[in-house]
Scaffold this motif. Structure first.
Motif, PDB file in Angstrom:
ATOM      1  N   GLY A 255       0.791  -1.229   0.000  1.00  0.00           N
ATOM      2  CA  GLY A 255       0.000   0.000   0.000  1.00  0.00           C
ATOM      3  C   GLY A 255       0.823   1.279   0.000  1.00  0.00           C
ATOM      4  N   ARG A 256       2.105   1.183  -0.342  1.00  0.00           N
ATOM      5  CA  ARG A 256       2.961   2.372  -0.394  1.00  0.00           C
ATOM      6  C   ARG A 256       2.895   2.944  -1.810  1.00  0.00           C
ATOM      7  NH1 ARG A 256       7.016  -1.143   2.483  1.00  0.00           N
ATOM      8  NH2 ARG A 256       7.805  -1.470   0.391  1.00  0.00           N
ATOM      9  N   THR A 257       1.870   3.752  -2.052  1.00  0.00           N
ATOM     10  CA  THR A 257       1.654   4.325  -3.370  1.00  0.00           C
ATOM     11  C   THR A 257       1.457   5.832  -3.268  1.00  0.00           C
ATOM     12  OG1 THR A 257      -0.722   3.925  -3.225  1.00  0.00           O
ATOM     13  CG2 THR A 257       0.613   2.225  -4.302  1.00  0.00           C
ATOM     14  N   VAL A 258       1.619   6.499  -4.400  1.00  0.00           N
ATOM     15  CA  VAL A 258       1.447   7.943  -4.515  1.00  0.00           C
ATOM     16  C   VAL A 258       0.643   8.194  -5.782  1.00  0.00           C
ATOM     17  CG1 VAL A 258       2.691  10.108  -4.831  1.00  0.00           C
ATOM     18  CG2 VAL A 258       3.667   8.347  -3.404  1.00  0.00           C
ATOM     19  N   VAL A 259      -0.262   9.167  -5.734  1.00  0.00           N
ATOM     20  CA  VAL A 259      -1.046   9.527  -6.915  1.00  0.00           C
ATOM     21  C   VAL A 259      -0.396  10.736  -7.564  1.00  0.00           C
ATOM     22  CG1 VAL A 259      -3.291  10.278  -7.765  1.00  0.00           C
ATOM     23  CG2 VAL A 259      -3.153   8.616  -5.898  1.00  0.00           C
ATOM     24  N   VAL A 260      -0.069  10.605  -8.855  1.00  0.00           N
ATOM     25  CA  VAL A 260       0.556  11.673  -9.614  1.00  0.00           C
ATOM     26  C   VAL A 260      -0.250  11.860 -10.892  1.00  0.00           C
ATOM     27  CG1 VAL A 260       2.660  12.467 -10.766  1.00  0.00           C
ATOM     28  CG2 VAL A 260       2.827  11.060  -8.718  1.00  0.00           C
ATOM     29  N   ASP A 261      -0.919  12.980 -11.006  1.00  0.00           N
ATOM     30  CA  ASP A 261      -1.745  13.295 -12.176  1.00  0.00           C
ATOM     31  C   ASP A 261      -2.732  12.178 -12.505  1.00  0.00           C
ATOM     32  OD1 ASP A 261      -0.478  15.718 -12.396  1.00  0.00           O
ATOM     33  OD2 ASP A 261       0.844  15.111 -14.027  1.00  0.00           O
ATOM     34  N   GLY A 262      -3.340  11.608 -11.481  1.00  0.00           N
ATOM     35  CA  GLY A 262      -4.323  10.548 -11.671  1.00  0.00           C
ATOM     36  C   GLY A 262      -3.740   9.159 -11.810  1.00  0.00           C
ATOM     37  N   TRP A 263      -2.426   9.045 -11.886  1.00  0.00           N
ATOM     38  CA  TRP A 263      -1.757   7.746 -11.985  1.00  0.00           C
ATOM     39  C   TRP A 263      -1.330   7.313 -10.585  1.00  0.00           C
ATOM     40  CZ3 TRP A 263      -0.850   5.004 -16.510  1.00  0.00           C
ATOM     41  CH2 TRP A 263      -1.166   5.658 -17.688  1.00  0.00           C
ATOM     42  N   VAL A 264      -1.514   6.049 -10.288  1.00  0.00           N
ATOM     43  CA  VAL A 264      -1.058   5.495  -9.015  1.00  0.00           C
ATOM     44  C   VAL A 264       0.293   4.835  -9.272  1.00  0.00           C
ATOM     45  CG1 VAL A 264      -1.548   3.892  -7.142  1.00  0.00           C
ATOM     46  CG2 VAL A 264      -3.429   5.106  -8.260  1.00  0.00           C
ATOM     47  N   VAL A 265       1.325   5.365  -8.634  1.00  0.00           N
ATOM     48  CA  VAL A 265       2.676   4.827  -8.787  1.00  0.00           C
ATOM     49  C   VAL A 265       3.208   4.449  -7.418  1.00  0.00           C
ATOM     50  CG1 VAL A 265       3.185   6.132 -10.890  1.00  0.00           C
ATOM     51  CG2 VAL A 265       3.751   7.109  -8.693  1.00  0.00           C
ATOM     52  N   SER A 266       4.146   3.536  -7.383  1.00  0.00           N
ATOM     53  CA  SER A 266       4.738   3.132  -6.106  1.00  0.00           C
ATOM     54  C   SER A 266       5.620   4.261  -5.584  1.00  0.00           C
ATOM     55  CB  SER A 266       5.547   1.853  -6.278  1.00  0.00           C
ATOM     56  OG  SER A 266       6.752   2.121  -6.949  1.00  0.00           O
ATOM     57  N   GLU A 267       5.844   4.253  -4.280  1.00  0.00           N
ATOM     58  CA  GLU A 267       6.718   5.268  -3.693  1.00  0.00           C
ATOM     59  C   GLU A 267       8.127   5.169  -4.261  1.00  0.00           C
ATOM     60  OE1 GLU A 267       6.726   5.137   0.543  1.00  0.00           O
ATOM     61  OE2 GLU A 267       4.685   5.915   0.698  1.00  0.00           O
ATOM     62  N   THR A 268       8.557   3.958  -4.563  1.00  0.00           N
ATOM     63  CA  THR A 268       9.886   3.781  -5.138  1.00  0.00           C
ATOM     64  C   THR A 268       9.975   4.480  -6.491  1.00  0.00           C
ATOM     65  OG1 THR A 268      10.179   1.673  -4.005  1.00  0.00           O
ATOM     66  CG2 THR A 268      11.543   2.049  -5.950  1.00  0.00           C
ATOM     67  N   GLU A 269       8.971   4.268  -7.353  1.00  0.00           N
ATOM     68  CA  GLU A 269       8.959   4.934  -8.653  1.00  0.00           C
ATOM     69  C   GLU A 269       8.967   6.452  -8.493  1.00  0.00           C
ATOM     70  OE1 GLU A 269       6.297   2.206 -11.559  1.00  0.00           O
ATOM     71  OE2 GLU A 269       5.289   2.934  -9.752  1.00  0.00           O
ATOM     72  N   ALA A 270       8.123   6.941  -7.592  1.00  0.00           N
ATOM     73  CA  ALA A 270       8.017   8.376  -7.391  1.00  0.00           C
ATOM     74  C   ALA A 270       9.335   8.964  -6.894  1.00  0.00           C
ATOM     75  CB  ALA A 270       6.891   8.687  -6.404  1.00  0.00           C
ATOM     76  N   GLN A 271       9.971   8.299  -5.935  1.00  0.00           N
ATOM     77  CA  GLN A 271      11.233   8.779  -5.399  1.00  0.00           C
ATOM     78  C   GLN A 271      12.331   8.766  -6.465  1.00  0.00           C
ATOM     79  OE1 GLN A 271      11.900  10.221  -2.656  1.00  0.00           O
ATOM     80  NE2 GLN A 271      10.444   9.548  -1.125  1.00  0.00           N
ATOM     81  N   LEU A 272      12.409   7.693  -7.239  1.00  0.00           N
ATOM     82  CA  LEU A 272      13.444   7.600  -8.270  1.00  0.00           C
ATOM     83  C   LEU A 272      13.263   8.672  -9.344  1.00  0.00           C
ATOM     84  CD1 LEU A 272      13.802   3.734  -8.631  1.00  0.00           C
ATOM     85  CD2 LEU A 272      15.395   5.316  -7.544  1.00  0.00           C
ATOM     86  N   CYS A 273      12.012   8.869  -9.772  1.00  0.00           N
ATOM     87  CA  CYS A 273      11.750   9.895 -10.777  1.00  0.00           C
ATOM     88  C   CYS A 273      12.068  11.282 -10.234  1.00  0.00           C
ATOM     89  CB  CYS A 273      10.303   9.838 -11.241  1.00  0.00           C
ATOM     90  SG  CYS A 273       9.940   8.480 -12.348  1.00  0.00           S
ATOM     91  N   ALA A 274      11.667  11.549  -8.990  1.00  0.00           N
ATOM     92  CA  ALA A 274      11.932  12.854  -8.394  1.00  0.00           C
ATOM     93  C   ALA A 274      13.429  13.095  -8.247  1.00  0.00           C
ATOM     94  CB  ALA A 274      11.235  12.967  -7.042  1.00  0.00           C
ATOM     95  N   SER A 275      14.188  12.051  -7.953  1.00  0.00           N
ATOM     96  CA  SER A 275      15.628  12.238  -7.814  1.00  0.00           C
ATOM     97  C   SER A 275      16.298  12.496  -9.162  1.00  0.00           C
ATOM     98  CB  SER A 275      16.266  11.010  -7.142  1.00  0.00           C
ATOM     99  OG  SER A 275      16.199   9.886  -7.981  1.00  0.00           O
ATOM    100  N   ILE A 276      15.722  11.965 -10.234  1.00  0.00           N
ATOM    101  CA  ILE A 276      16.271  12.210 -11.577  1.00  0.00           C
ATOM    102  C   ILE A 276      15.976  13.630 -12.016  1.00  0.00           C
ATOM    103  CG2 ILE A 276      16.040  11.579 -14.008  1.00  0.00           C
ATOM    104  CD1 ILE A 276      15.597   8.685 -13.053  1.00  0.00           C
ATOM    105  N   ALA A 277      14.787  14.120 -11.663  1.00  0.00           N
ATOM    106  CA  ALA A 277      14.396  15.476 -12.052  1.00  0.00           C
ATOM    107  C   ALA A 277      15.191  16.469 -11.237  1.00  0.00           C
ATOM    108  CB  ALA A 277      12.916  15.688 -11.834  1.00  0.00           C
TER     109      ALA A 277
END
Length: 131
Positions: free
Chosen positions: A109-131
């Protein structure tokens, strides 16, 4: 006043146990269902790097603190698969490890909603670190 017989109590207990067993079965089954986990974390080329940066900028805007160094340190400490994936030289193995971590995030249940998409916290953290 209602006084249940042994037979009624037995069937009620069996019914309750069956419902609980079915629930546990479906929870275990759902952990094994393949998720649509993006592959762009394993080997970033220019197209996927641009996509990761775009998602990362949205994540950073919507969830302040994601991608920051202290948050990434906590992420790596709490998810040993990511640390092992970072040290892995084989692209396929690294990809499988990150996908497994993302699946575990969804299962826990470790998820984050980004623009209506449900992504895992790992995905969100990795993408944010790349940006």
């Amino acid at each position: 006043m209602f006084k249940p017989s042994r037979r009624q109590l037995l069937f009620t207990a069996i019914g309750a146990m069956s419902v609980l067993a079915a629930r546990d079965f479906f929870l275990l089954y759902c952990r094994g269902v393949a998720r649509n986990v993006p592959d762009f974390f394993a080997s970033l080329d220019t197209e996927t790097l641009d996509a990761a940066k775009a998602v990362g900028s949205r994540v950073a805007r919507l969830h302040p603190g994601f991608g920051a160094e202290p948050t990434l340190v906590r992420l790596l400490e709490s998810r040993p698969l990511l640390l092992a994936a970072h040290e892995e030289s084989c692209v396929d193995t690294r990809q499988a490890m990150i996908q497994q971590q993302c699946c575990e995030d969804f299962a826990d249940g470790r998820t984050v909603v980004v623009d209506g998409w449900v992504v895992s916290e790992t995905e969100a953290q990795l993408c944010a670190s790349i940006a």
